[in-house]
Design an enzyme around this catalytic site. Structure first.
Site, PDB file in Angstrom:
ATOM      1  N   ASP A   1      -5.098  -3.381  -3.461  1.00  0.00           N
ATOM      2  CA  ASP A   1      -4.169  -3.077  -2.364  1.00  0.00           C
ATOM      3  C   ASP A   1      -3.673  -4.348  -1.678  1.00  0.00           C
ATOM      4  O   ASP A   1      -4.460  -5.194  -1.250  1.00  0.00           O
ATOM      5  CB  ASP A   1      -4.938  -2.206  -1.364  1.00  0.00           C
ATOM      6  CG  ASP A   1      -4.063  -1.631  -0.273  1.00  0.00           C
ATOM      7  OD1 ASP A   1      -3.069  -2.277   0.092  1.00  0.00           O
ATOM      8  OD2 ASP A   1      -4.378  -0.534   0.204  1.00  0.00           O
TER       9      ASP A   1
ATOM     10  N   SER B   1       0.840  -1.192   0.000  1.00  0.00           N
ATOM     11  CA  SER B   1       0.000   0.000   0.000  1.00  0.00           C
ATOM     12  C   SER B   1       0.887   1.259   0.000  1.00  0.00           C
ATOM     13  O   SER B   1       1.752   1.400  -0.854  1.00  0.00           O
ATOM     14  CB  SER B   1      -0.958  -0.039   1.195  1.00  0.00           C
ATOM     15  OG  SER B   1      -1.939   0.952   1.087  1.00  0.00           O
TER      16      SER B   1
END
Length: 256
Positions: free
Chosen positions: A197, A53
């Site tokens: 993500d 992320s």
């Protein structure tokens, strides 16, 4: 003294990524002071960087080579912080119609992805995973194949099918569900992937980095080349440190 394999692990956490990035600024500054080299960079002192992320984006920034001097990092840790702050102001904006259409993120992505993609293109251009300065591991999740997808610099240097544009890697590892739409990207051999993500699978990439070093690194000893063991490694995992400083709501109220 024995040389340790040094690993930097940068976790997800949205805006908390700026906090981790600021910690790296402090570390880089101290390394410059200790070495007497004002051009020292965080990439000079770690053998592998792992991120997911926001941590995945930082990994790309720290290891991106300078076009004018490909053996050196393009940006400092402070510039990485500046990028995150500036991009956050521009990217995390939602028009009235976007909020209305998505019911503020309830039925569709909260933010349009175009500004995010433009930011990554402006910063990374056509830089490839195989061109990053050090081994790295950046996580994402493949929603079609239903498994974790790791962007691995060591593999990218060996196999063209494992190589990607950095702008696409940054887009994939930061495609947080409900915030941005799924990242549809392609490897350099034109294999397509639908990724989100990496934090949905591996929000703390330290263990993944440990496995990577065990499987793919080699160090010499008195008898032969062998894989580093736990006692041969030093891992700096910033998220584990930051949880103690900036606890989540559950931690604040004592929920396990």
């Amino acid at each position: 003294m024995a040389k340790y394999t040094r690993i930097l692990s940068l976790d997800g956490g949205g805006i908390r990524g700026i906090i981790a990035a600021q910690v790296v600024v402090s570390i880089e500054s101290k390394l410059q002071q200790k070495s007497g080299n004002p051009d020292a960079r965080i990439a000079d002192y770690f053998d592998l960087i792992a991120g997911t992320s926001a941590g995945g984006i930082l990994t790309c920034i720290y290891l991106c080579p300078d076009a004018q001097n490909p053996s050196r990092p393009r940006w400092s840790a402070q510039e990485a912080v500046d990028f995150l702050i500036k991009s956050g102001r521009d990217i995390f904006k939602s028009s009235f119609w976007q909020k209305l259409r998505s019911i503020d993120g309830l039925i569709d992505e909260k933010y349009p992805s175009e500004r995010l993609e433009q930011f990554f293109w402006e910063k990374f251009k056509d830089c490839q995973l195989s061109q990053l300065l050090k081994p790295c591991l950046i996580s994402s999740y493949d929603i079609e194949r239903r498994k974790a997808h790791f962007f691995d610099q060591i593999d990218a240097q060996k196999y063209p099918g494992e190589d990607y544009f950095i702008k696409d890697i940054a887009r994939a590892t930061s495609a947080a569900p409900t915030y941005f739409e799924v990242a549809k990207i392609y490897s350099l051999t034109n294999e397509s992937y639908a990724l989100i993500d990496g934090g949905v699978f591996a929000n703390n990439p330290a263990l993944c980095a440990y496995a990577e070093v065990r499987n793919k690194f080699r160090i010499p000893d008195d008898r032969k080349y062998r894989s580093p063991r736990a006692k041969d490694m030093v891992i700096l995992s910033l998220e584990e440190k930051l949880r103690k400083i900036f606890p989540t709501k559950k931690q604040k109220i004592g929920v396990k």
